[in-house]
Scaffold this active site. Structure first.
Site, PDB file in Angstrom:
ATOM      1  N   ASP A  98       0.787  -1.034  -0.011  1.00  0.00           N
ATOM      2  CA  ASP A  98      -0.071   0.134   0.027  1.00  0.00           C
ATOM      3  C   ASP A  98       0.862   1.258   0.221  1.00  0.00           C
ATOM      4  O   ASP A  98       1.844   1.476   0.909  1.00  0.00           O
ATOM      5  CB  ASP A  98      -0.931   0.095   1.351  1.00  0.00           C
ATOM      6  N   ASP A 199      -2.703   4.747  -2.515  1.00  0.00           N
ATOM      7  CA  ASP A 199      -3.799   5.348  -1.802  1.00  0.00           C
ATOM      8  C   ASP A 199      -4.151   6.747  -2.131  1.00  0.00           C
ATOM      9  O   ASP A 199      -3.394   7.350  -2.683  1.00  0.00           O
ATOM     10  CB  ASP A 199      -3.388   5.507  -0.201  1.00  0.00           C
ATOM     11  N   GLU A 241      -6.222   4.212  -6.238  1.00  0.00           N
ATOM     12  CA  GLU A 241      -7.511   4.405  -5.428  1.00  0.00           C
ATOM     13  C   GLU A 241      -7.969   5.802  -5.992  1.00  0.00           C
ATOM     14  O   GLU A 241      -7.391   6.693  -5.830  1.00  0.00           O
ATOM     15  CB  GLU A 241      -7.381   4.388  -4.024  1.00  0.00           C
ATOM     16  N   HIS A 315     -11.230  -2.486   3.199  1.00  0.00           N
ATOM     17  CA  HIS A 315     -11.052  -2.437   4.631  1.00  0.00           C
ATOM     18  C   HIS A 315     -11.738  -0.893   5.014  1.00  0.00           C
ATOM     19  O   HIS A 315     -11.923  -0.648   5.964  1.00  0.00           O
ATOM     20  CB  HIS A 315      -9.565  -1.964   5.081  1.00  0.00           C
ATOM     21  N   ASP A 316     -12.390  -0.268   3.874  1.00  0.00           N
ATOM     22  CA  ASP A 316     -13.291   1.082   4.187  1.00  0.00           C
ATOM     23  C   ASP A 316     -14.927   0.763   3.956  1.00  0.00           C
ATOM     24  O   ASP A 316     -15.470   1.625   4.224  1.00  0.00           O
ATOM     25  CB  ASP A 316     -12.757   2.217   3.167  1.00  0.00           C
TER      26      ASP A 316
HETATM   27  O1  TEU Z   1      -9.344   6.155   1.606  1.00  0.00           O
HETATM   28  C1  TEU Z   1      -9.715   7.195   0.948  1.00  0.00           C
HETATM   29  C2  TEU Z   1     -11.111   7.788   1.213  1.00  0.00           C
HETATM   30  O2  TEU Z   1     -11.282   8.975   0.776  1.00  0.00           O
HETATM   31  C3  TEU Z   1     -11.806   7.435   2.559  1.00  0.00           C
HETATM   32  O3  TEU Z   1     -11.676   8.198   3.452  1.00  0.00           O
HETATM   33  C4  TEU Z   1     -13.026   6.921   2.270  1.00  0.00           C
HETATM   34  O4  TEU Z   1     -13.759   7.901   1.607  1.00  0.00           O
HETATM   35  C5  TEU Z   1     -13.885   6.274   3.191  1.00  0.00           C
HETATM   36  O5  TEU Z   1     -13.144   5.439   3.875  1.00  0.00           O
HETATM   37  C6  TEU Z   1     -14.779   5.723   2.699  1.00  0.00           C
HETATM   38  O6  TEU Z   1     -15.527   5.121   3.707  1.00  0.00           O
HETATM   39  C7  TEU Z   1      -8.175   5.764   1.741  1.00  0.00           C
HETATM   40  C8  TEU Z   1      -7.910   4.683   2.553  1.00  0.00           C
HETATM   41  O7  TEU Z   1      -8.360   3.533   2.085  1.00  0.00           O
HETATM   42  C9  TEU Z   1      -8.491   4.671   4.017  1.00  0.00           C
HETATM   43  O8  TEU Z   1      -8.260   3.684   5.018  1.00  0.00           O
HETATM   44  C10 TEU Z   1      -7.740   5.808   4.722  1.00  0.00           C
HETATM   45  O9  TEU Z   1      -8.281   6.230   5.816  1.00  0.00           O
HETATM   46  C11 TEU Z   1      -7.680   7.111   3.559  1.00  0.00           C
HETATM   47  O10 TEU Z   1      -7.340   6.921   2.332  1.00  0.00           O
HETATM   48  C12 TEU Z   1      -6.567   8.042   4.158  1.00  0.00           C
HETATM   49  O11 TEU Z   1      -5.273   7.590   4.025  1.00  0.00           O
END
Ligand code: TEU
Ligand code: CA
Length: 539
Positions: A98, A199, A241, A315-316
């Protein structure tokens, strides 16, 4: 398109904190991952996307990095990481790192230096602006709530953070910053990693003064430079992403001629159950019609000028079986239907840990149970705005990121076999029914559907390379499509509903490739579909 290994690969995402603890401290670690490689090999995946394992104060669970060349103590050491790369290679599994370089942790030495004052040589690694009329420079908002500008008393300036204030944004305009990033990427490439998941990469071209965040004017220039200076000479997978991608934008990233990335994650389908123009917390039911339209659009729009990634989970995101399937009566049927529907599409599939055994959302009942910074910030922000506790908790239950982050359910021993200590985040109480051991023992389990999908993909180029065609004139809840390569034609039918339905076609089935209900023969004229029934046939 020149075939590359990642066109036919299936990727498995590991969230290291929740995968497997090896030393009883309640936190998953690299040695734990190594001990489970055999399991991943049985599943059949080709690469692991590893959520961040670098040194981090863990404000955002590793997405706030303080040293890109070292490993978080809780996860192990750089030697463990080398061992993971070489042990995985024995199973022909690559490790995809990542890459979180839109921002660093506020504990990164660059930021600690930068804060020392306007003359510090690292000052310009970050984005600083003077107050405007004694206030924030402009209206930019942080994804985790509040203004994206944080005031630094010492220098009297604000710095930009599109996520938490402990995640200051790097200044990509600064050539030195870019060089630092190329260096750290080359450090990992030399170790033999299989690529990078990048990311929020579409934010690096931001123009803060114009309030432009994603898809800024220099974004593609930077990515082409990155490709030239780092991974361009390696046979690796790169996936960006990109929350702001449309099909046209995705082609800019992933058209091989442009020498940027292999593919991007786009989120259009993922946003279909939120109210238009609102936040993900503002729930609305999914309309299957919309899902079909969006998936079909992405399947056809990229053509030979781009490549799709395929995913329901990460994971989000909440667990797909709870979100768009049925995690009660039709748990197994709906999890398999979702798997079949996704894995028969054109693109590279990603499986998120636990998805292959049908792990579900976690039923929280109060904010004390929530760890995730995004949910917690939203909770207090919305409380202050007058929302009721009940309503906010409903949103977190449906969409909170902890749903995906509960420990992996390996067996029915204490803590689901994840740890012998106290797990850092609650284990889902349904681990007695839903776990890896039970799945492996049952030939009809969700696990074996995923295993079969991966195997069938390897054996049949039509899945990777075939054309896609949506079948339009079906019942609304029936998602059906063709794949076609040369003289070969496959039909995929999925009943996206807990009610029975019907599908009818003049096509004649030559062979049933797979199905989530036992059937050796399928007659397509007025075929009755059981709840969540899905099948793949050659016609
Ligand atoms: O996520 C990008 C992001 O925009 C997130 O805030 C997303 O909108 C949200 O989690 C959706 O539920 C990435 C990573 O995948 C996330 O885990 C990180 O917190 C974020 O970037 C910051 O690095
Ligand atoms: Ca541990």
């Amino acid at each position: 398109m020149d075939p590359r290994w990642w066109h036919t690969a299936v990727i498995y995402q590991i969230y290291p904190r929740s995968f497997q603890d090896s030393n009883g401290d309640g936190i998953g670690d690299i040695k734990g991952i190594i001990s489970r490689l055999d399991y991943l090999h049985t599943l059949g995946i080709n690469a692991i996307w590893l959520s961040p394992v670098y040194k981090s104060p863990n404000v955002d669970n590793g997405y706030d990095i303080s040293d890109y060349r070292d490993i978080m103590d809780e996860f192990g050491s750089i030697e463990d990481m080398d061992e993971l790369i070489s042990e995985a290679a024995k199973y022909d599994i690559k490790i995809i790192m990542d890459l979180v370089v839109n921002h660093t942790s506020d504990q990164h030495p660059w930021f600690i230096e930068a804060k020392k004052g306007k003359d510090n040589k690292y000052r310009d690694y970050y984005i600083w602006r003077n107050p405007v009329d004694g206030n924030v420079p402009n209206n930019l908002r942080s994804s985790f709530g509040g203004s994206a500008w944080e005031f630094d008393k010492y220098s009297g300036q604000y710095y930009l953070h599109l996520f938490s204030k402990h995640q200051p944004d790097l200044n990509w305009e600064n050539e030195k910053v870019r060089q630092e990033v190329w260096d750290l990427m080359n450090f990992w490439l030399e170790k033999g990693v299989g690529g990078f998941r990048m990311d929020v990469i579409d934010l690096i071209g931001k123009v803060p003064d114009e309030e432009i965040t994603s898809n800024g004017p220099k974004l593609h220039e930077y990515l082409q430079e990155m490709n030239r200076k780092t991974f361009g000479k390696y046979d690796v997978l790169t996936v960006g992403e990109t929350w702001g991608a449309t099909p046209d934008i995705a082609k800019l990233f992933s058209n091989p001629e442009r020498k940027e990335l292999s593919m991007v994650f786009q989120f259009e389908h993922i946003c279909l159950d939120q109210q238009e123009g609102m936040e993900k917390w503002d729930l609305k039911p999914l309309q299957i019609k919309e899902l079909k339209r969006v998936i079909a659009k992405w399947q056809t729009a990229l053509g030979k000028k781009g490549w799709n990634s395929l995913f329901w989970n990460n994971h989000d995101l909440p667990r797909i079986v709870s979100r768009w399937g049925n995690d009660k009566q039709y748990h197994s049927e709906s999890a398999k239907m979702l798997a079949i529907l996704l894995h028969m599409l054109r693109g590279t599939p990603y499986i998120y840990q636990g998805e292959e055994i049908g792990m579900t959302n976690y039923p929280i009942s109060s904010i004390e149970e929530v760890d995730d910074i995004e949910s917690r910030n939203m909770y207090y922000e919305r409380l202050a705005k007058g929302y009721s506790k009940r309503e906010i908790l409903e949103s977190i239950k449906a969409k909170g990121r902890d749903n995906a982050r509960t420990p992996m359910q390996w067996d029915d021993t204490e803590n689901a076999g994840f740890t012998k200590g106290t797990p850092w985040l609650h284990v889902n109480p349904n681990y007695h029914q839903i776990n890896v051991k039970k799945n492996l023992e049952n030939p009809n389990s969700i696990f074996y559907t995923y295993q079969q999908l991966i195997r069938v993909r390897k054996e049949n180029p039509i899945i990777t390379w075939g054309d896609f065609q949506l079948i339009e004139n079906t019942e609304e809840e029936v998602f059906a499509y063709y794949r076609k390569l040369g003289n070969e034609k496959w039909l995929i039918v999925a009943n996206f509903s807990e009610s029975e339905s019907v599908f009818s076609s003049e096509d004649v089935v030559k062979k049933v490739i797979m199905s989530n209900y036992k059937q050796n023969n399928i007659n397509l004229s007025n075929k009755r579909l059981k709840p969540y029934e899905a099948f793949v046939v050659r016609i």
